[in-house]
Design a protein around this motif. Structure first.
Motif, short mmCIF file in Angstrom:
data_model
loop_
_atom_site.label_atom_id
_atom_site.label_comp_id
_atom_site.label_asym_id
_atom_site.label_seq_id
_atom_site.Cartn_x
_atom_site.Cartn_y
_atom_site.Cartn_z
N PHE A 238 27.48 -24.93 20.85
CA PHE A 238 28.37 -25.77 21.62
C PHE A 238 27.50 -26.90 22.18
N LEU A 239 26.17 -26.82 22.45
CA LEU A 239 25.34 -27.89 22.90
C LEU A 239 25.12 -28.82 21.96
N ALA A 240 24.90 -28.69 20.83
CA ALA A 240 24.74 -29.40 19.65
C ALA A 240 26.06 -30.34 19.44
N ILE A 241 27.13 -29.63 19.49
CA ILE A 241 28.62 -30.53 19.22
C ILE A 241 28.65 -31.37 20.61
N LEU A 242 28.41 -30.48 21.71
CA LEU A 242 28.49 -31.59 23.08
C LEU A 242 27.75 -32.60 22.92
N GLY A 243 26.78 -32.64 22.44
CA GLY A 243 25.66 -33.55 22.43
C GLY A 243 26.26 -34.99 21.59
N VAL A 244 26.89 -34.57 20.38
CA VAL A 244 27.55 -35.82 19.61
C VAL A 244 28.95 -36.21 20.20
N VAL A 245 29.65 -35.29 20.88
CA VAL A 245 30.91 -35.71 21.05
C VAL A 245 30.74 -36.50 22.49
N SER A 246 29.71 -36.27 23.38
CA SER A 246 29.65 -37.13 24.70
C SER A 246 28.84 -38.41 24.11
N GLN A 247 28.62 -38.86 23.10
CA GLN A 247 28.24 -39.98 22.47
C GLN A 247 29.40 -40.79 22.01
N GLY A 248 30.60 -40.07 21.94
CA GLY A 248 31.69 -40.87 21.46
C GLY A 248 32.20 -40.53 20.18
N VAL A 249 31.43 -39.65 19.57
CA VAL A 249 31.60 -39.37 18.02
C VAL A 249 33.01 -38.35 18.14
N THR A 250 33.66 -38.83 17.14
CA THR A 250 35.08 -37.89 16.89
C THR A 250 34.61 -36.80 15.63
N LEU A 251 34.99 -35.51 15.96
CA LEU A 251 34.76 -34.45 14.90
C LEU A 251 35.55 -34.59 13.71
N ASN A 252 34.99 -34.50 12.52
CA ASN A 252 35.72 -34.38 11.37
C ASN A 252 36.81 -33.28 11.32
N PRO A 253 38.02 -33.79 11.59
CA PRO A 253 39.21 -32.70 11.50
C PRO A 253 39.36 -31.60 10.44
N ALA A 254 38.76 -32.13 9.10
CA ALA A 254 38.69 -31.17 8.02
C ALA A 254 37.79 -30.09 8.24
N ASN A 255 36.60 -30.29 8.93
CA ASN A 255 35.59 -29.53 9.21
C ASN A 255 34.99 -29.83 10.38
N PRO A 256 35.33 -29.65 11.35
CA PRO A 256 34.65 -30.08 12.74
C PRO A 256 33.32 -29.68 13.17
N ALA A 257 33.11 -28.50 12.56
CA ALA A 257 31.75 -27.89 13.09
C ALA A 257 30.58 -28.53 12.21
N SER A 258 30.75 -29.22 11.13
CA SER A 258 29.85 -29.90 10.49
C SER A 258 29.29 -31.45 10.98
N THR A 259 30.17 -31.80 11.93
CA THR A 259 30.01 -33.07 12.49
C THR A 259 28.49 -33.34 12.99
N PRO A 260 28.15 -32.43 13.98
CA PRO A 260 26.92 -32.87 14.76
C PRO A 260 25.71 -32.36 13.52
N PHE A 261 25.87 -31.73 12.58
CA PHE A 261 24.79 -31.79 11.54
C PHE A 261 24.47 -32.88 10.84
N GLU A 262 25.84 -33.55 10.35
CA GLU A 262 25.90 -34.50 9.55
C GLU A 262 25.27 -35.89 10.48
N PHE A 263 25.69 -35.94 11.83
CA PHE A 263 25.33 -36.95 12.87
C PHE A 263 24.03 -37.11 12.82
N VAL A 264 23.39 -36.15 12.80
CA VAL A 264 21.90 -35.98 13.42
C VAL A 264 21.05 -36.32 12.42
N ALA A 265 21.22 -35.87 11.16
CA ALA A 265 20.38 -35.93 9.84
C ALA A 265 21.16 -36.26 8.83
N GLY A 266 22.14 -36.98 8.64
CA GLY A 266 22.74 -37.50 7.55
C GLY A 266 23.14 -36.41 6.58
N ASN A 267 22.64 -36.74 5.14
CA ASN A 267 22.90 -35.83 4.10
C ASN A 267 22.04 -34.36 4.28
#
Length: 397
Positions: A238-267
């Motif tokens: 929850f905190l990981a996702i909140l961190g990226v969402v609060s920065q204006g990042v939109t979650l990937n609708p196909a796999n929303p939970a992957s977004t914070p992982f990819e956002f903070v560290a790329g591949n």
């Protein structure tokens, strides 16, 4: 190994089996989706669901332990035939969700190794069933789920810190939310202790020979620990996702939970997510198969004798359905809705059993636990019933 060490290991194994059974691909997706819609106020939903989860699980684990009977046998004493009905619901729900769990494991290996999701599903199914080919399958299952649990928690914790979440806001809105979603509460409770999940740990410690009134202190600790392990993963994610969402990042609708992982560290972050979703999925495959078969094992000496082979068959069938048919949406939705109804049915039967001397002897169940359990039964029954009626209306219309 001393008896004290055996009991401690068994209860730790039961706690992690239940927790990792709860943390599956659906768990990850739900957490991401509700964080995006409720933002920091989702913290309140998590807190309330934790309290309800503990209320439900503590009731179930205590009565299973005191009676020394598995849930289906308890239910059959409460109402003749109720145990068979409960077993059918558990197996149907476990099978449907196991197809999804195998799919999540396939996706994980697709990210990690680059293999097709179908091949990843087959490989993951083989890994899961290999555990039940060894003589000490129970101990190996306990160790495997513990290792996978720590890996998931550790990697997600790393991503949480990198995401730099607004912790102060999360704390504030956890106590004073600006919006509350009852459906989110019920979804989290159902996803943590609904269906087969809460019984994964309860039946595991029973199989390890832990039962009776003298075990209640350990069982209480195990029940609460299991909820806290699963909830720790929920809070960290929850905190990981909140961190990226609060920065204006939109979650990937196909796999929303992957977004914070990819956002903070790329591949690299996506690779980490692959490990997390694989660990979450494969342990849920194991938990669903083990618990589903435990619900029919007492009905026939043959099933009990060859229980590990039945578990293997369950995993093979789930994997085969995913690879050949996929995830038939309508069937999964219907059985998923029925799975939501399992908690009020199973917990209701357990609460009735708590006052039958034929089941619990001279044990006196705490009144406050009955009240809390009753609140969970009513709230889950009403909202799950509404969902089921809505689905049937759409189907007929």
């Amino acid at each position: 190994m001393s008896n004290v060490t055996h009991r401690r290991n068994a209860l730790l194994g039961a706690a992690f089996l239940m927790a990792t059974s709860a943390i599956g691909p659906g768990f990850l997706t739900q957490t991401a989706t509700f964080t995006q819609s409720l933002l920091a106020s989702f913290g309140f939903v998590i807190l309330l669901s934790i309290l309800l989860d503990i209320g439900a699980q503590a009731n179930i684990w205590r009565i299973v332990a005191v009676s020394g009977k598995k849930a289906q046998d308890i239910a059959n004493v409460v109402f003749p035939g109720a145990g068979y009905f409960l077993a059918v619901l558990i197996v149907m729900g476990g099978l449907a969700f196991n197809i999804g769990n195998v799919g999540g494991a396939g996706l994980g290996l697709n990210i990690i190794l680059g293999v097709s999701p179908e091949l990843g599903a087959v490989i993951s199914g083989v890994v899961a069933l290999m555990i039940f080919l060894v003589k000490e399958a129970g101990k190996l299952m306990d160790k495997f789920t513990q290792i996978m649990g720590f890996i998931m928690l550790g990697l997600t914790l790393y991503v949480m810190f990198k995401a730099d979440p607004p912790v102060a806001d999360a704390v504030k809105y956890t106590v004073m939310p600006d919006k509350i979603d009852p459906i989110a509460i019920v979804t989290l409770v159902g996803g943590t202790v609904g269906g087969y999940i809460t019984f994964a740990g309860a039946h595991r410690f029973l199989d390890a020979g832990i039962h009776g009134k003298d075990s209640l202190k350990e069982v209480n600790r195990g029940a609460i620990s299991a909820i806290l392990i699963a909830s720790a993963m929920r809070v960290i994610l929850f905190l990981a996702i909140l961190g990226v969402v609060s920065q204006g990042v939109t979650l990937n609708p196909a796999n929303p939970a992957s977004t914070p992982f990819e956002f903070v560290a790329g591949n690299v972050g996506l690779f980490i997510f692959g490990i997390v979703i694989w660990a979450a999925s494969v342990t849920s495959v194991i938990g669903a198969a083990y618990t589903s078969v435990s619900f029919i094992s007492t009905f026939s000496p043959s099933i009990q004798k060859y229980r590990n082979y039945w578990i293997i068959g369950f995993i093979v069938f789930s994997t085969a359905v995913l690879v050949t048919v996929g995830r038939p949406a309508q069937v999964l939705v219907l059985v998923g809705t029925l799975n939501g109804l399992i908690l009020p049915i199973s917990l209701g039967l357990i609460l009735l059993a708590a006052y039958k001397t034929k089941i619990v002897g001279d044990y006196k169940h705490p009144l406050w636990m009955t009240i809390v359990g009753g609140l969970v039964v009513v709230s889950m029954a009403v909202l799950s019933g509404q969902t089921l009626v809505s689905y049937i209306t759409k189907l007929v219309g």
